[in-house]
Design a protein around this motif. Structure first.
Motif, PDB file in Angstrom:
ATOM      1  N   TRP A 287     -25.770 -40.749  31.244  1.00 24.07           N
ATOM      2  CA  TRP A 287     -25.034 -40.406  30.028  1.00 24.07           C
ATOM      3  C   TRP A 287     -24.057 -39.263  30.254  1.00 24.07           C
ATOM      4  O   TRP A 287     -22.916 -39.319  29.801  1.00 24.07           O
ATOM      5  N   TRP A 288     -24.511 -38.224  30.952  1.00 25.28           N
ATOM      6  CA  TRP A 288     -23.713 -37.004  31.029  1.00 25.28           C
ATOM      7  C   TRP A 288     -22.686 -37.011  32.152  1.00 25.28           C
ATOM      8  O   TRP A 288     -21.671 -36.307  32.052  1.00 25.28           O
ATOM      9  N   ALA A 289     -22.896 -37.767  33.207  1.00 27.73           N
ATOM     10  CA  ALA A 289     -21.911 -37.809  34.290  1.00 27.73           C
ATOM     11  C   ALA A 289     -20.549 -38.311  33.787  1.00 27.73           C
ATOM     12  O   ALA A 289     -19.515 -37.679  34.050  1.00 27.73           O
ATOM     13  N   PRO A 290     -20.483 -39.433  33.050  1.00 24.70           N
ATOM     14  CA  PRO A 290     -19.180 -39.840  32.500  1.00 24.70           C
ATOM     15  C   PRO A 290     -18.598 -38.829  31.515  1.00 24.70           C
ATOM     16  O   PRO A 290     -17.378 -38.646  31.457  1.00 24.70           O
ATOM     17  N   ILE A 291     -19.466 -38.181  30.719  1.00 26.58           N
ATOM     18  CA  ILE A 291     -18.971 -37.207  29.741  1.00 26.58           C
ATOM     19  C   ILE A 291     -18.292 -36.040  30.442  1.00 26.58           C
ATOM     20  O   ILE A 291     -17.167 -35.643  30.096  1.00 26.58           O
ATOM     21  N   LEU A 292     -18.957 -35.462  31.432  1.00 30.00           N
ATOM     22  CA  LEU A 292     -18.397 -34.302  32.122  1.00 30.00           C
ATOM     23  C   LEU A 292     -17.142 -34.664  32.898  1.00 30.00           C
ATOM     24  O   LEU A 292     -16.147 -33.922  32.891  1.00 30.00           O
ATOM     25  N   LEU A 293     -17.162 -35.814  33.571  1.00 30.52           N
ATOM     26  CA  LEU A 293     -15.997 -36.238  34.341  1.00 30.52           C
ATOM     27  C   LEU A 293     -14.809 -36.530  33.429  1.00 30.52           C
ATOM     28  O   LEU A 293     -13.687 -36.055  33.665  1.00 30.52           O
ATOM     29  N   SER A 294     -15.035 -37.294  32.379  1.00 34.91           N
ATOM     30  CA  SER A 294     -13.937 -37.683  31.490  1.00 34.91           C
ATOM     31  C   SER A 294     -13.398 -36.498  30.716  1.00 34.91           C
ATOM     32  O   SER A 294     -12.180 -36.388  30.505  1.00 34.91           O
ATOM     33  N   THR A 295     -14.269 -35.603  30.285  1.00 36.72           N
ATOM     34  CA  THR A 295     -13.804 -34.444  29.524  1.00 36.72           C
ATOM     35  C   THR A 295     -12.869 -33.579  30.353  1.00 36.72           C
ATOM     36  O   THR A 295     -11.828 -33.116  29.861  1.00 36.72           O
ATOM     37  N   SER A 296     -13.222 -33.337  31.610  1.00 34.05           N
ATOM     38  CA  SER A 296     -12.359 -32.516  32.470  1.00 34.05           C
ATOM     39  C   SER A 296     -11.015 -33.198  32.711  1.00 34.05           C
ATOM     40  O   SER A 296      -9.956 -32.554  32.654  1.00 34.05           O
ATOM     41  N   LEU A 297     -11.026 -34.511  32.951  1.00 39.04           N
ATOM     42  CA  LEU A 297      -9.774 -35.229  33.194  1.00 39.04           C
ATOM     43  C   LEU A 297      -8.920 -35.311  31.924  1.00 39.04           C
ATOM     44  O   LEU A 297      -7.694 -35.111  31.974  1.00 39.04           O
ATOM     45  N   MET A 298      -9.549 -35.592  30.794  1.00 34.56           N
ATOM     46  CA  MET A 298      -8.809 -35.717  29.557  1.00 34.56           C
ATOM     47  C   MET A 298      -8.227 -34.382  29.111  1.00 34.56           C
ATOM     48  O   MET A 298      -7.107 -34.319  28.595  1.00 34.56           O
ATOM     49  N   LEU A 299      -8.968 -33.302  29.319  1.00 33.56           N
ATOM     50  CA  LEU A 299      -8.462 -31.988  28.931  1.00 33.56           C
ATOM     51  C   LEU A 299      -7.243 -31.618  29.757  1.00 33.56           C
ATOM     52  O   LEU A 299      -6.248 -31.099  29.232  1.00 33.56           O
ATOM     53  N   SER A 300      -7.302 -31.890  31.052  1.00 33.98           N
ATOM     54  CA  SER A 300      -6.146 -31.622  31.908  1.00 33.98           C
ATOM     55  C   SER A 300      -4.946 -32.458  31.485  1.00 33.98           C
ATOM     56  O   SER A 300      -3.816 -31.961  31.427  1.00 33.98           O
ATOM     57  N   HIS A 301      -5.189 -33.715  31.174  1.00 32.05           N
ATOM     58  CA  HIS A 301      -4.096 -34.588  30.741  1.00 32.05           C
ATOM     59  C   HIS A 301      -3.546 -34.161  29.384  1.00 32.05           C
ATOM     60  O   HIS A 301      -2.334 -34.161  29.163  1.00 32.05           O
ATOM     61  N   GLN A 302      -4.443 -33.779  28.472  1.00 31.45           N
ATOM     62  CA  GLN A 302      -4.014 -33.399  27.134  1.00 31.45           C
ATOM     63  C   GLN A 302      -3.130 -32.153  27.158  1.00 31.45           C
ATOM     64  O   GLN A 302      -2.179 -32.028  26.378  1.00 31.45           O
ATOM     65  N   LEU A 303      -3.433 -31.234  28.060  1.00 27.48           N
ATOM     66  CA  LEU A 303      -2.670 -29.997  28.142  1.00 27.48           C
ATOM     67  C   LEU A 303      -1.400 -30.122  28.970  1.00 27.48           C
ATOM     68  O   LEU A 303      -0.523 -29.264  28.885  1.00 27.48           O
ATOM     69  N   SER A 304      -1.295 -31.170  29.748  1.00 26.76           N
ATOM     70  CA  SER A 304      -0.146 -31.314  30.647  1.00 26.76           C
ATOM     71  C   SER A 304       1.080 -31.890  29.959  1.00 26.76           C
ATOM     72  O   SER A 304       2.202 -31.727  30.448  1.00 26.76           O
ATOM     73  N   GLU A 305       0.911 -32.571  28.829  1.00 26.79           N
ATOM     74  CA  GLU A 305       2.043 -33.162  28.132  1.00 26.79           C
ATOM     75  C   GLU A 305       1.747 -33.230  26.646  1.00 26.79           C
ATOM     76  O   GLU A 305       0.585 -33.221  26.232  1.00 26.79           O
ATOM     77  N   PRO A 306       2.782 -33.258  25.809  1.00 27.28           N
ATOM     78  CA  PRO A 306       2.557 -33.265  24.353  1.00 27.28           C
ATOM     79  C   PRO A 306       1.954 -34.568  23.876  1.00 27.28           C
ATOM     80  O   PRO A 306       2.224 -35.639  24.423  1.00 27.28           O
ATOM     81  N   HIS A 307       1.132 -34.445  22.828  1.00 28.43           N
ATOM     82  CA  HIS A 307       0.498 -35.607  22.218  1.00 28.43           C
ATOM     83  C   HIS A 307       0.538 -35.450  20.703  1.00 28.43           C
ATOM     84  O   HIS A 307      -0.070 -34.523  20.168  1.00 28.43           O
ATOM     85  N   PRO A 308       1.240 -36.309  19.987  1.00 23.65           N
ATOM     86  CA  PRO A 308       1.178 -36.237  18.523  1.00 23.65           C
ATOM     87  C   PRO A 308      -0.185 -36.655  17.980  1.00 23.65           C
ATOM     88  O   PRO A 308      -0.522 -36.325  16.845  1.00 23.65           O
ATOM     89  N   ARG A 309      -0.939 -37.383  18.759  1.00 22.89           N
ATOM     90  CA  ARG A 309      -2.293 -37.799  18.371  1.00 22.89           C
ATOM     91  C   ARG A 309      -3.214 -37.586  19.561  1.00 22.89           C
ATOM     92  O   ARG A 309      -2.941 -38.021  20.670  1.00 22.89           O
ATOM     93  N   TRP A 310      -4.301 -36.853  19.323  1.00 20.30           N
ATOM     94  CA  TRP A 310      -5.266 -36.635  20.397  1.00 20.30           C
ATOM     95  C   TRP A 310      -5.901 -37.965  20.786  1.00 20.30           C
ATOM     96  O   TRP A 310      -5.995 -38.886  19.968  1.00 20.30           O
ATOM     97  N   HIS A 311      -6.340 -38.030  22.021  1.00 16.24           N
ATOM     98  CA  HIS A 311      -7.022 -39.237  22.477  1.00 16.24           C
ATOM     99  C   HIS A 311      -8.294 -39.446  21.672  1.00 16.24           C
ATOM    100  O   HIS A 311      -8.915 -38.498  21.175  1.00 16.24           O
TER     101      HIS A 311
END
Length: 370
Positions: A287-311
Motif C-alpha cells: 500500500w505505502w510503496a506506491p503512495i510514497l513513490l507517487s507523492t514524491s514524483l507528483m509533487l516534483s511535477h506539480q511544482l515544476s510547471e503551472p497547473h490550473p487544476r491539481w492532479h
C-alpha cells in the motif's frame, strides 16, 4: 456530551467501566477545561481499542494503517463528487474555438459528448478494461476531454503564433498560465547525433474560464506544426469538503478495524500471530510503496510547471497506475482479518481490559491506573 465520547472505547470496555469513567470525568471536569478532558478521554478510548496494552509499536502500526485508509477513502469520496460534476458540452468547445480562431479552418473537432467523466483509452471503465488497469496501463485512466486541432501553422514564426494565442485568450476572458516549453522528443544524451539545441520544442498553455479548463498545445515536428485544444472541467467545489469528511470517516473506520483485529489476536497461538503480522506487514508495503513513490514524483511535477487544476487525489497515491499492488495488499489484509475472525478460546483473565488515565491528576484527585 461525555457519554457520547465513550463510544471511542470498545463496547465490552464501556459495559464494564462506563459508569466509573463518567464518575471520574465529572469529578475532574470542574477543575480542568472540558475540551482537555474530552480530548484525553477520546485519546485513551482509542488506545483502549488496540490490543497489547503494553506495546508501543501497535500504536505506530495502527497509525500507518489508519492514515492509508483515510487517504484511500478521501480519494474515493472525491471520485464520487467528480461523477456528479457538470458534464462537458461540445457546444462549449465550438464556442471557444470560434472565439479564439474564427478565421482559421479547424482540421478536427469533437462533436459528441464524452461517454463518461473518466475514460480509459477513450472508453468508460468496465470489466473488459480490468486487465489494462492491473497490468501497467492504469495511468491511462483519466478525465475525459473534448478536443480540436488546427494545422498549417507558420513553422518559422511560432513566437508570433504564441503571442497571438495569449492575446486572444485574454480578449475572450480566459485566465492563462505562463507557457510551458518541453522537448518534442528525447534522445540519448551521449549520442553524437543528439544535439539539444536542435530538438524542436512543444509549447503548452493552460487557461481557465469559470469551471472550464482549456489546454492549448503547439506541437512542432519540423514538418507539420499543429495546434491542439483540449477542454476539461475544473475540480468541483464539493470535492474538498467531501474529501475531508471521507478522510476522517475512513481513518476512524481503519482504527476501529485494526483495534478489533489486534484484540481478537490476543491469546492466539504464536504461529497465528506471526502469520497475521507477516501478512499485515506485506500489505502495508504494497500500500505505502506506491503512495510514497507517487507523492514524491507528483509533487516534483506539480511544482515544476503551472497547473490550473491539481492532479486527482488517487494519482498522488499511485492509483490506478499501481492498482495491482493495492489489490494484492487488500487481499493480504482480507486474509489477516479472516484469521482474526476465527473463533478461539479466550485466555484466562483476558476479559479484564486495561484501564487508562482519562484526565490529568492533581493532589487529592482520583486517577485511573492499569
Amino acid at each position: 456530551m461525555y457519554r457520547w465520547l465513550l463510544l471511542s472505547y470498545p463496547r465490552d470496555y464501556r459495559r464494564e467501566h462506563g459508569a466509573e469513567i463518567l464518575e471520574t470525568v465529572h469529578d475532574t471536569a470542574s477543575t480542568y477545561p472540558g475540551v482537555r478532558v474530552a480530548a484525553n478521554l477520546v485519546r485513551h478510548g482509542l488506545r483502549a481499542r488496540l490490543g497489547r496494552p503494553a506495546s508501543r509499536t501497535v500504536v505506530l502500526w495502527a497509525t500507518v494503517f489508519t492514515v492509508a485508509c483515510g487517504l484511500f477513502a478521501a480519494s474515493f469520496g472525491t471520485w464520487l463528487t467528480w461523477l456528479g460534476s457538470r458534464p462537458l458540452d461540445h457546444d462549449e468547445l465550438a464556442v471557444a474555438v470560434s472565439q479564439l480562431y474564427p478565421d482559421k479552418p479547424v482540421s478536427q473537432i469533437d462533436t459528441d459528448d464524452p461517454p463518461s467523466v473518466f475514460v480509459i483509452y477513450g472508453s468508460p471503465l468496465s470489466w473488459s478494461s480490468a486487465s489494462n488497469l492491473l497490468l501497467g496501463d492504469g495511468g491511462e485512466y483519466s478525465l475525459a476531454g473534448l478536443g480540436a486541432s488546427f494545422e498549417q501553422l507558420p513553422a518559422d514564426n511560432r513566437p508570433q503564433v504564441l503571442a497571438e494565442l495569449l492575446q486572444r485568450l485574454r480578449a475572450s476572458g480566459w485566465e492563462y498560465t505562463e507557457p510551458v516549453y518541453s522537448n518534442a522528443y528525447d534522445c540519448v544524451p551521449d549520442d553524437s547525433r543528439c544535439d539539444p539545441a536542435t530538438i524542436p520544442s512543444d509549447i503548452a498553455v493552460y487557461a481557465q474560464r469559470g469551471d472550464d479548463i482549456l489546454e492549448v498545445s503547439i506541437n512542432d515536428d519540423n514538418t507539420t506544426p499543429k495546434m491542439s485544444l483540449a477542454l476539461t472541467r475544473s475540480t468541483p467545489w464539493s470535492a474538498y469538503p467531501v474529501g475531508v469528511i471521507a478522510f476522517v470517516l475512513g481513518a476512524l473506520s481503519g482504527w476501529c478495524l485494526f483495534g478489533w483485529a489486534s484484540r481478537s489476536l490476543q491469546g492466539r497461538h504464536p504461529l497465528a500471530q506471526a502469520s497475521t503480522k507477516l501478512l499485515f506487514g506485506f500489505a502495508m508495503v504494497l500500500w505505502w510503496a506506491p503512495i510514497l513513490l507517487s507523492t514524491s514524483l507528483m509533487l516534483s511535477h506539480q511544482l515544476s510547471e503551472p497547473h490550473p487544476r491539481w492532479h486527482l487525489p488517487w494519482e498522488w497515491l499511485g492509483q490506478p497506475a499501481m492498482s495491482l499492488a493495492f489489490l494484492c495488499g487488500s487481499l493480504a489484509l482480507a486474509l489477516t482479518l479472516s484469521l482474526a475472525a476465527l473463533p478461539h478460546r479466550a485466555a484466562a483473565g483476558r476479559r479484564r481490559s486495561r484501564v487508562a488515565v482519562v484526565a490529568p491528576s492533581s493532589a487529592g484527585r482520583r486517577r485511573w491506573r492499569p
